[in-house]
Design an enzyme around this catalytic site. Structure first.
Site, mmCIF file in Angstrom:
data_model
loop_
_atom_site.group_PDB
_atom_site.id
_atom_site.type_symbol
_atom_site.label_atom_id
_atom_site.label_comp_id
_atom_site.label_asym_id
_atom_site.label_seq_id
_atom_site.Cartn_x
_atom_site.Cartn_y
_atom_site.Cartn_z
ATOM 1 N N HIS A 9 0.775 -1.243 -0.183
ATOM 2 C CA HIS A 9 0.204 0.107 0.118
ATOM 3 C C HIS A 9 0.857 1.378 0.217
ATOM 4 O O HIS A 9 2.161 1.313 0.358
ATOM 5 C CB HIS A 9 -0.938 0.090 1.387
ATOM 6 C CG HIS A 9 -0.236 0.070 2.487
ATOM 7 N ND1 HIS A 9 0.095 1.062 3.100
ATOM 8 C CD2 HIS A 9 0.019 -1.005 3.373
ATOM 9 C CE1 HIS A 9 1.036 1.038 4.150
ATOM 10 N NE2 HIS A 9 0.656 -0.457 4.376
ATOM 11 N N GLU A 85 -2.663 -7.446 7.345
ATOM 12 C CA GLU A 85 -1.333 -7.173 8.064
ATOM 13 C C GLU A 85 -1.346 -8.047 9.070
ATOM 14 O O GLU A 85 -2.245 -8.726 9.807
ATOM 15 C CB GLU A 85 -1.427 -5.817 8.746
ATOM 16 C CG GLU A 85 -0.101 -5.049 9.562
ATOM 17 C CD GLU A 85 0.914 -4.897 8.626
ATOM 18 O OE1 GLU A 85 1.645 -6.104 8.282
ATOM 19 O OE2 GLU A 85 1.103 -3.885 8.128
#
Length: 234
Positions: A9, A85
């Site tokens: 990201h 994550e």
């Protein structure tokens, strides 16, 4: 076999603040991160994409948004929690400068396979779930779109490092040797014999990752002796 483009990201508000975000809700791209996401459209302009997969966290979905807007045929990304994550547990939301003073920090750096975050998951568990997701999605893309397909997955730094370590045959204890900056592109092609790391942390225009041309001199799964001739001469 297909080619996987792993995109970290863009820079997030937690990145710029030096905070370990983990699964904290509401962590978005900062101004730089939005700019990086916009640039990704041009960087991947020459690459055909068959499938888009994403971590469910907002910063990843925001990173893919401009690219998918430019390619409406891909639709919305498929969200996969396994590409989310690491669950950092009690470390979540804390400043990295503060965490660096914790005894566990050295274990994370030097002996990752023994590291487990209090109230969270171990790095072994992270590696297991993320590598499984990458390989299972690759098989699914091959079955649905053919062996020459290219697909993209937007995820997180430690996730990409774990997948790259597996592709290179590195022990998890060495995965901190791998660096993944925001909005970089890492390309892996899985074959019946072994994975190939085609790009690592690429920040420029990504080219030459389409289907292998007919009559390619090297059998699938073999590495060219002497080195690749590059996309233009392939």
């Amino acid at each position: 076999m297909p080619t996987l483009l792993l995109v970290r990201h863009g820079r997030s508000t937690a990145n710029s603040a030096g905070i370990l975000a983990g699964w904290t809700p509401g962590v978005e791209l900062d101004e730089t991160g939005h700019g990086q996401a916009g640039q990704l459209v041009e960087r991947l302009a020459g690459v055909p994409l068959a499938q888009a997969v994403s971590s469910p966290l907002e910063r990843c979905r925001q990173t893919l948004a401009p690219l998918l807007a430019a390619r409406p045929e891909l639709g919305e990304p498929t969200l996969d929690d396994r590409l989310g994550e690491c669950h950092y547990g009690e470390w979540t939301g804390r400043p990295l400068a503060e965490l660096a003073k914790e005894p566990l920090w050295r274990t994370v750096q030097d002996h990752a396979s023994a590291a487990a975050f209090p109230g969270g998951e171990s790095l072994r568990a992270l590696s297991h779930r993320t590598v499984a997701a990458a390989r299972e999605w690759d098989e699914k893309v091959a079955a649905e779109h053919g062996p020459d397909a290219v697909w993209i997955a937007c995820t997180h730094g430690d996730v990409i490092k774990a997948i790259v370590a597996d592709a290179l045959g590195l022990h998890l204890d060495h995965f901190q040797r791998i660096n993944v900056d925001p909005c970089t592109v890492t390309a892996i092609r899985y074959t019946p014999l072994r994975p190939f790391l085609l790009r690592m942390g690429d920040t420029g225009t990504v080219t030459g990752l389409g289907p292998r041309p007919a009559g390619h001199p090297t059998p699938e799964g073999d590495a060219p002796v002497g080195g690749s001739t590059g996309a233009a001469a392939a």
